[in-house]
Design a protein around this motif. Structure first.
Motif, PDB file in Angstrom:
ATOM      1  N   ASP A 260       0.856  -1.228   0.072  1.00 29.00           N
ATOM      2  CA  ASP A 260       0.051   0.072  -0.159  1.00 29.00           C
ATOM      3  C   ASP A 260       0.840   1.258   0.043  1.00 29.00           C
ATOM      4  O   ASP A 260       0.706   2.104   0.563  1.00 29.00           O
ATOM      5  CB  ASP A 260      -1.043  -0.155   1.091  1.00 29.00           C
ATOM      6  N   GLY A 261       1.954   1.125  -0.803  1.00 25.89           N
ATOM      7  CA  GLY A 261       2.833   2.336  -0.879  1.00 25.89           C
ATOM      8  C   GLY A 261       3.718   2.527   0.163  1.00 25.89           C
ATOM      9  O   GLY A 261       4.521   3.612   0.152  1.00 25.89           O
ATOM     10  N   ARG A 262       4.033   1.594   1.208  1.00 24.37           N
ATOM     11  CA  ARG A 262       4.706   1.815   2.244  1.00 24.37           C
ATOM     12  C   ARG A 262       5.672   0.887   2.504  1.00 24.37           C
ATOM     13  O   ARG A 262       5.463  -0.585   2.198  1.00 24.37           O
ATOM     14  CB  ARG A 262       3.941   1.977   3.522  1.00 24.37           C
ATOM     15  N   PHE A 263       7.013   0.959   2.874  1.00 22.97           N
ATOM     16  CA  PHE A 263       8.038  -0.045   2.907  1.00 22.97           C
ATOM     17  C   PHE A 263       7.500  -1.061   3.731  1.00 22.97           C
ATOM     18  O   PHE A 263       7.036  -0.745   4.844  1.00 22.97           O
ATOM     19  CB  PHE A 263       9.425   0.613   3.312  1.00 22.97           C
ATOM     20  N   ALA A 264       7.783  -2.282   3.656  1.00 26.45           N
ATOM     21  CA  ALA A 264       7.248  -3.382   4.401  1.00 26.45           C
ATOM     22  C   ALA A 264       8.425  -4.210   4.858  1.00 26.45           C
ATOM     23  O   ALA A 264       8.762  -4.369   6.226  1.00 26.45           O
ATOM     24  CB  ALA A 264       6.247  -4.168   3.992  1.00 26.45           C
ATOM     25  N   THR A 265       9.420  -4.783   4.078  1.00 28.99           N
ATOM     26  CA  THR A 265      10.424  -5.593   4.394  1.00 28.99           C
ATOM     27  C   THR A 265      11.563  -5.538   3.186  1.00 28.99           C
ATOM     28  O   THR A 265      11.085  -5.352   2.072  1.00 28.99           O
ATOM     29  CB  THR A 265      10.039  -6.794   4.832  1.00 28.99           C
ATOM     30  N   THR A 266      12.744  -6.079   3.581  1.00 30.09           N
ATOM     31  CA  THR A 266      13.800  -6.255   2.544  1.00 30.09           C
ATOM     32  C   THR A 266      13.749  -7.853   2.321  1.00 30.09           C
ATOM     33  O   THR A 266      14.188  -8.356   3.414  1.00 30.09           O
ATOM     34  CB  THR A 266      14.897  -5.689   2.852  1.00 30.09           C
ATOM     35  N   ILE A 267      13.697  -8.212   1.163  1.00 31.12           N
ATOM     36  CA  ILE A 267      13.865  -9.790   1.076  1.00 31.12           C
ATOM     37  C   ILE A 267      15.524 -10.003   0.520  1.00 31.12           C
ATOM     38  O   ILE A 267      15.736  -9.314  -0.498  1.00 31.12           O
ATOM     39  CB  ILE A 267      13.126 -10.090  -0.433  1.00 31.12           C
ATOM     40  N   VAL A 268      16.123 -10.810   1.352  1.00 31.27           N
ATOM     41  CA  VAL A 268      17.416 -10.973   1.006  1.00 31.27           C
ATOM     42  C   VAL A 268      17.922 -12.436   0.731  1.00 31.27           C
ATOM     43  O   VAL A 268      17.715 -13.473   1.491  1.00 31.27           O
ATOM     44  CB  VAL A 268      18.340 -10.461   2.421  1.00 31.27           C
ATOM     45  N   TRP A 269      18.407 -12.434  -0.424  1.00 31.77           N
ATOM     46  CA  TRP A 269      18.944 -14.063  -0.822  1.00 31.77           C
ATOM     47  C   TRP A 269      20.066 -14.388  -0.476  1.00 31.77           C
ATOM     48  O   TRP A 269      20.590 -15.630  -0.545  1.00 31.77           O
ATOM     49  CB  TRP A 269      18.715 -14.027  -2.329  1.00 31.77           C
ATOM     50  N   GLY A 270      20.837 -13.643  -0.085  1.00 32.99           N
ATOM     51  CA  GLY A 270      22.496 -14.180   0.089  1.00 32.99           C
ATOM     52  C   GLY A 270      23.214 -14.077  -0.851  1.00 32.99           C
ATOM     53  O   GLY A 270      22.943 -13.674  -1.958  1.00 32.99           O
ATOM     54  N   ALA A 271      24.067 -15.220  -0.801  1.00 25.05           N
ATOM     55  CA  ALA A 271      25.169 -15.149  -1.967  1.00 25.05           C
ATOM     56  C   ALA A 271      24.549 -16.044  -3.186  1.00 25.05           C
ATOM     57  O   ALA A 271      25.211 -16.093  -4.259  1.00 25.05           O
ATOM     58  CB  ALA A 271      26.277 -15.972  -1.352  1.00 25.05           C
ATOM     59  N   ALA A 272      23.706 -16.551  -3.149  1.00 24.31           N
ATOM     60  CA  ALA A 272      23.172 -17.586  -4.354  1.00 24.31           C
ATOM     61  C   ALA A 272      21.462 -17.128  -4.490  1.00 24.31           C
ATOM     62  O   ALA A 272      20.624 -17.960  -4.190  1.00 24.31           O
ATOM     63  CB  ALA A 272      23.008 -19.030  -3.925  1.00 24.31           C
ATOM     64  N   PRO A 273      21.323 -15.719  -5.047  1.00 22.75           N
ATOM     65  CA  PRO A 273      19.980 -15.572  -5.633  1.00 22.75           C
ATOM     66  C   PRO A 273      19.342 -16.532  -6.639  1.00 22.75           C
ATOM     67  O   PRO A 273      20.206 -17.146  -7.482  1.00 22.75           O
ATOM     68  CB  PRO A 273      20.023 -14.073  -5.912  1.00 22.75           C
ATOM     69  N   PRO A 274      18.022 -16.568  -6.523  1.00 21.19           N
ATOM     70  CA  PRO A 274      17.299 -17.409  -7.800  1.00 21.19           C
ATOM     71  C   PRO A 274      17.763 -16.787  -9.019  1.00 21.19           C
ATOM     72  O   PRO A 274      18.296 -15.846  -9.280  1.00 21.19           O
ATOM     73  CB  PRO A 274      15.642 -17.249  -7.607  1.00 21.19           C
ATOM     74  N   THR A 275      18.276 -17.773 -10.189  1.00 20.75           N
ATOM     75  CA  THR A 275      18.424 -17.356 -11.310  1.00 20.75           C
ATOM     76  C   THR A 275      17.316 -17.327 -12.144  1.00 20.75           C
ATOM     77  O   THR A 275      17.456 -16.639 -13.318  1.00 20.75           O
ATOM     78  CB  THR A 275      19.479 -18.593 -12.010  1.00 20.75           C
ATOM     79  N   GLY A 276      16.109 -17.874 -11.987  1.00 19.71           N
ATOM     80  CA  GLY A 276      14.863 -17.455 -12.736  1.00 19.71           C
ATOM     81  C   GLY A 276      13.784 -17.008 -12.053  1.00 19.71           C
ATOM     82  O   GLY A 276      14.306 -15.922 -11.390  1.00 19.71           O
ATOM     83  N   ARG A 277      12.750 -17.338 -11.880  1.00 19.00           N
ATOM     84  CA  ARG A 277      11.488 -16.679 -11.181  1.00 19.00           C
ATOM     85  C   ARG A 277      11.897 -17.195  -9.735  1.00 19.00           C
ATOM     86  O   ARG A 277      12.463 -17.997  -9.097  1.00 19.00           O
ATOM     87  CB  ARG A 277      10.286 -17.646 -11.354  1.00 19.00           C
TER      88      ARG A 277
END
Length: 317
Positions: A260-277
């Motif tokens: 709703d237009g306000r910051f909620a959270t940061t999603i952190v993948w670390g060293a191996a983020p997804p390569t696709g979806r």
């Protein structure tokens, strides 16, 4: 010695005050330009939808006034370029015009009046139209888009199509239309648009499948860096997102979620983020039936945050 110093200080303050008065801006006596592109169309037996394109001003347009048969009926902020005039008599004809104003109270000449006739009242109708199909959206420069769709069906007839962005209506087209041109969009911005059909009794169809587009960037602007194809679903009090990270020339390890237009959270993948979806599930801290609007943006390799994704709405289940 103190008295001359105080007199000198007072003299300096007087000089500064006089200088400030001399530099004061002259009063604003220039009116805004007349709004353009006025349209008026009846979508029911008691309502006329009025739309126009923005006026300009040497400082800033601050609002618009809608006239019905020469009388003011709506005062709207400068960010609003359409409205419904309601409570009209079925089968009645009216003339509509729009005036722009600025902060100093200057008003533009009124637009040439546009006439519209409300639909005639019909027998009670509770059957909504079917959802429009195959909605497609194509950028038309940095601030406009072209929409096309397959018509909806209704037991009486479709009288209007409403274009929605994140649950907010931003355009209305006549019920006979299968195309529309949207203006006033932002350059280099991702949008997710849906379409609803209406009949004369104001019954509204379900949403069409969404159509996504990204407007062309402004001249000299960098390419769009928004996450693509954001999808959202809710079940058992949780919300699951899926999306395709932007192509940035490096791994995307952080995404920022806004609700709703306000910051909620940061999603952190670390060293191996997804390569696709990518997918992310979080608890919906609201009662069932609550609707959220969700957007994402990615942290780029240079440490800055990229463009926001097209928004998605989801209802907590």
């Amino acid at each position: 010695m103190r008295r001359p110093q105080r007199q000198l200080a007072a003299s300096l303050l007087l000089v500064l005050a006089l200088g400030a008065c001399a530099r004061a801006e002259p009063p604003d006596s220039t009116p805004p330009t007349t709004p353009t592109g006025l349209t008026a169309a009846s979508g029911s037996s008691t309502t006329v939808h009025v739309m126009w394109e923005a006026a300009t001003d040497d400082r800033a347009v601050t609002g618009y006034q809608v006239l019905q048969d020469g009388r003011p009926v709506k005062d709207l902020p400068a960010t609003t370029l359409m409205t419904d005039v309601t409570g009209l008599v079925p089968g009645s004809r009216h003339a509509f015009a729009v005036v722009a104003r600025d902060a100093a109270g200057n008003t533009s000449p009124a637009t040439p009046a546009v006439a519209a006739t409300t639909l005639r009242a019909t027998a009670e109708d509770r059957e909504p139209p079917t959802a429009p199909r195959t909605l497609r959206a194509t950028p038309d420069g940095p601030t406009a888009a072209l929409l096309t769709w397959t018509p909806a069906r209704d037991d009486t007839r479709v009288t209007a199509y409403d274009v929605h962005q994140a649950g907010v209506r931003i355009h209305t087209a006549p019920g006979t239309a299968t195309t529309a041109r949207l203006t006033g969009l932002r350059p280099g911005t991702a949008y997710s648009l849906t379409l609803r059909a209406r009949d004369a009794a104001e019954n509204t169809s379900p949403d069409s499948p969404p159509a996504e587009l990204t407007t062309a960037p402004a001249p000299g602007a960098p390419p769009n860096t928004s996450p693509r194809a954001l999808a959202a679903a809710s079940a058992d009090g949780e919300i699951t997102l899926s999306w395709t990270p932007p192509e940035t020339g490096g791994p995307v390890t952080h995404h920022e979620l806004h609700i709703d237009g306000r910051f909620a959270t940061t999603i952190v993948w670390g060293a191996a983020p997804p390569t696709g979806r990518a997918t992310y599930t979080f608890p919906a801290q609201a009662k069932p039936g609550t609707t959220y609007t969700l957007t994402l943006r990615a942290r780029l390799p240079d440490g800055t945050w990229g463009d926001f994704s097209a928004p998605r709405t989801v209802t907590v289940r």
